[in-house]
Design an enzyme around this catalytic site. Structure first.
Site, PDB file in Angstrom:
ATOM      1  N   ASP A  13      27.218  37.827  10.041  1.00 41.01           N
ATOM      2  CA  ASP A  13      28.667  37.950   9.843  1.00 41.01           C
ATOM      3  C   ASP A  13      29.298  38.615  11.062  1.00 41.01           C
ATOM      4  O   ASP A  13      29.062  39.795  11.340  1.00 41.01           O
ATOM      5  CB  ASP A  13      28.926  38.797   8.592  1.00 41.01           C
ATOM      6  CG  ASP A  13      30.315  38.599   8.026  1.00 41.01           C
ATOM      7  OD1 ASP A  13      31.162  38.004   8.713  1.00 41.01           O
ATOM      8  OD2 ASP A  13      30.558  39.038   6.895  1.00 41.01           O
ATOM      9  N   ASP A  14      30.090  37.866  11.823  1.00 40.14           N
ATOM     10  CA  ASP A  14      30.802  38.382  13.006  1.00 40.14           C
ATOM     11  C   ASP A  14      29.856  38.721  14.155  1.00 40.14           C
ATOM     12  O   ASP A  14      30.111  39.658  14.919  1.00 40.14           O
ATOM     13  CB  ASP A  14      31.631  39.622  12.654  1.00 40.14           C
ATOM     14  CG  ASP A  14      32.857  39.317  11.806  1.00 40.14           C
ATOM     15  OD1 ASP A  14      32.965  38.180  11.311  1.00 40.14           O
ATOM     16  OD2 ASP A  14      33.691  40.211  11.632  1.00 40.14           O
ATOM     17  N   CYS A  52      35.692  33.818   8.926  1.00 39.99           N
ATOM     18  CA  CYS A  52      34.483  33.842   8.090  1.00 39.99           C
ATOM     19  C   CYS A  52      34.401  32.682   7.096  1.00 39.99           C
ATOM     20  O   CYS A  52      33.476  31.875   7.136  1.00 39.99           O
ATOM     21  CB  CYS A  52      34.405  35.168   7.343  1.00 39.99           C
ATOM     22  SG  CYS A  52      34.322  36.623   8.411  1.00 39.99           S
ATOM     23  N   ASP A 239      28.759  33.208  11.735  1.00 37.24           N
ATOM     24  CA  ASP A 239      29.966  32.484  11.328  1.00 37.24           C
ATOM     25  C   ASP A 239      31.051  32.480  12.403  1.00 37.24           C
ATOM     26  O   ASP A 239      31.747  31.497  12.593  1.00 37.24           O
ATOM     27  CB  ASP A 239      30.511  33.021   9.997  1.00 37.24           C
ATOM     28  CG  ASP A 239      30.809  34.512  10.006  1.00 37.24           C
ATOM     29  OD1 ASP A 239      30.591  35.179  11.040  1.00 37.24           O
ATOM     30  OD2 ASP A 239      31.242  35.034   8.956  1.00 37.24           O
ATOM     31  N   ASN A 240      31.222  33.592  13.112  1.00 37.14           N
ATOM     32  CA  ASN A 240      32.226  33.667  14.178  1.00 37.14           C
ATOM     33  C   ASN A 240      31.882  34.829  15.099  1.00 37.14           C
ATOM     34  O   ASN A 240      30.953  35.585  14.847  1.00 37.14           O
ATOM     35  CB  ASN A 240      33.643  33.812  13.628  1.00 37.14           C
ATOM     36  CG  ASN A 240      33.807  34.932  12.636  1.00 37.14           C
ATOM     37  OD1 ASN A 240      33.963  34.688  11.436  1.00 37.14           O
ATOM     38  ND2 ASN A 240      33.755  36.171  13.087  1.00 37.14           N
TER      39      ASN A 240
END
Length: 496
Positions: A13-14, A52, A239-240
């Site tokens: 995540d991130d 996300c 995700d990003n």
């Protein structure tokens, strides 16, 4: 390899490219690096959007967000959800006889569209507990006899709800070693200002990545311990990009060029230089299990399986373009934009460019932004970009990434780049028509919604935005009556 073909998909995540295997020099990520050393490590992997829920929906559906309906964050009561008719990885693999499960972060919906058989959603960052749950799932799958598709949504290294924290002040299972990174020992990437707040946050970000890396190791050890590693396709993805200004929620490379590592139990490890997109993930899963939907008969999914290029360096590949689609982050963060990127150039089309570029809540509350906005400098900068150029952007942006990798010098008005601009505009519009993008605008209006009027004689001026100084449409060149959807011939054969 066993006749059973299992799949383990792990989503950070991130997380940007702050990993040893991607060249980071000060952070140590031995478990992810070990996985990369046994896998195909993609150097040019791109998310479609740097948000996300949207990005996860692209991974699970093989469709861009303007196609699948997950326009923004699926969180709280202000949410977006995937269209009911969209087919997803858990649905398709469940239909194919797979035991499907998800642990940790989900952040997409509705549940009927994402029908995981085993759902253990949680907000825990205790990666040891997550690995125990994964081990339990592996053992139950062995007993069940069906092949499995397990997704693990890690919460690290997302920010927590404090102003500069990343979940590092909590107590976790004693198997987890706390990180010890300090502000004076971090790498400050060029898209972030070197300030006390940024250094503090980066150190905490590193410590969160340190915990994530241990979690990856725990899960992979559990997979090996249950004897399932030799029958399992393992994918590690984010995700990003990092939750800092100039990265997350932007379509700059810092937000969308991300880690992608795929371990096939029968294919040699290699570093691959193909340009690939997150829309390729679902076709890859379906291809691996022999699902007939690997090639979408309706031609809505434009991604292609990555299996044929695993174990290949990709130097002579035809995969040399990717596309992206962002519309919302939070429900109040409306700023639709689209991009096309090839090996050298990147073109952004900003639909609502007259609006200020919006803040994600976690970035607005950050210490790094606090330092920037209170800078004593006469010309405040965000990385290498002027503050005003971050918030007030042009309707179009064109960057030469070979000479300007941080996307700072806009070449849209450069006469020497006019042919490049025209070519990328045309490719982007072809892709928008092919994917039935309602945010394909001419004269400030969606050409999708007025297409029937155009067919019956409405003249839509062939300009991107409405011109209040010249509002007439009779003396303007009109948009051609072009086809939409699968009737459109794609301009290239790349990952579109």
């Amino acid at each position: 390899m066993s006749a059973k073909k299992n799949i383990l998909l792990m989503v950070a995540d991130d997380l940007g490219k702050q990993l040893g295997c991607y060249g980071a020099s000060t952070i140590k990520t031995p478990n992810i690096d070990r996985l990369a050393g046994e896998s195909t490590q993609f150097e040019y992997a791109f998310a479609s959007t740097a948000s996300c829920s949207g990005s996860r929906s692209v991974i699970y559906t093989g469709l861009h967000t303007h196609q699948n309906g997950q326009y923004g964050l699926a969180s709280h009561r202000h949410h977006f959800v995937t269209f009911d008719h969209v087919e997803t990885a858990p649905k398709l693999l469940k239909q194919a006889g797979y035991r499907t499960g998800i642990l940790g972060k989900i952040h997409v919906g509705p549940a009927a569209v994402y029908p995981w058989e085993v759902t253990r959603e949680s907000e825990t960052r205790d990666v040891a507990v997550i690995s125990d749950q994964a081990n339990e799932f592996f053992l139950e799958s062995k007993q069940d006899g069906r092949p499995f598709f397990l997704t693990i949504g890690f919460h690290d290294p997302h920010r927590d709800r404090t102003r500069g924290g990343f979940g590092n002040d909590q107590e976790y299972d004693p198997r987890i070693q706390k990180g010890s990174y300090k502000a004076d020992s971090v790498e400050v990437p060029p898209f972030i200002n070197d300030s006390p707040g940024a250094r503090f946050e980066l150190a905490e970000y590193y410590n969160s990545i340190h915990r994530l890396d241990q979690g990856i190791g725990f899960v992979l050890n559990a997979l090996e311990g249950t004897g399932l590693a030799e029958s399992t396709l393992v994918i590690f993805i984010s995700d990003n990009g990092p939750p800092f200004i100039n990265s997350k929620t932007t379509l700059f490379d810092a937000g969308v060029r991300l880690p992608l590592i795929i371990k096939h139990p029968e294919i040699r490890p290699v570093s691959n230089s193909d340009m690939v997109s997150y829309i390729d993930i679902l076709p890859t899963l379906l291809d691996y299990v022999g699902h007939p939907g690997a090639v979408d008969p309706a031609k809505k999914r434009l991604g292609r399986s990555l299996l044929p290029i695993l174990g290949i360096d990709g130097k002579a590949s035809e995969r040399n373009q990717v596309f992206g689609s962002h519309t919302f982050h939070e429900v109040t963060n409306y700023w639709p934009t689209r991009f096309i990127r090839d090996r050298r150039y990147k073109y952004h089309r900003n639909l609502a460019w007259r609006l200020d570029f919006p803040f994600a809540a976690d970035i607005y509350g950050s210490l790094s932004w606090e330092d920037i906005r209170n800078s004593p400098d006469s010309e405040i900068m965000i990385g290498e970009r002027k503050l005003k150029d971050y918030f007030f952007r042009a309707s179009e942006e064109l960057y030469d990434l070979e000479n300007d990798p941080n996307e700072v010098v806009n070449l849209v008005k450069s006469p020497t780049h006019a042919a490049v601009l025209d070519d990328l505009r045309a490719h982007l519009e072809t892709w928008q028509r092919r994917t039935e993008d309602p945010w394909l605008y001419r004269d400030g209006v969606s050409t999708w919604f007025v297409r029937y009027h155009a067919q019956s004689g409405l003249r839509i001026p062939d300009r991107l935005d409405f011109d209040a100084e010249r509002p007439g449409n009779q003396d303007q060149k009109a948009v051609g009556n072009l086809a939409w959807g699968s009737d459109v011939e794609l301009a290239t054969s790349s990952t579109e």
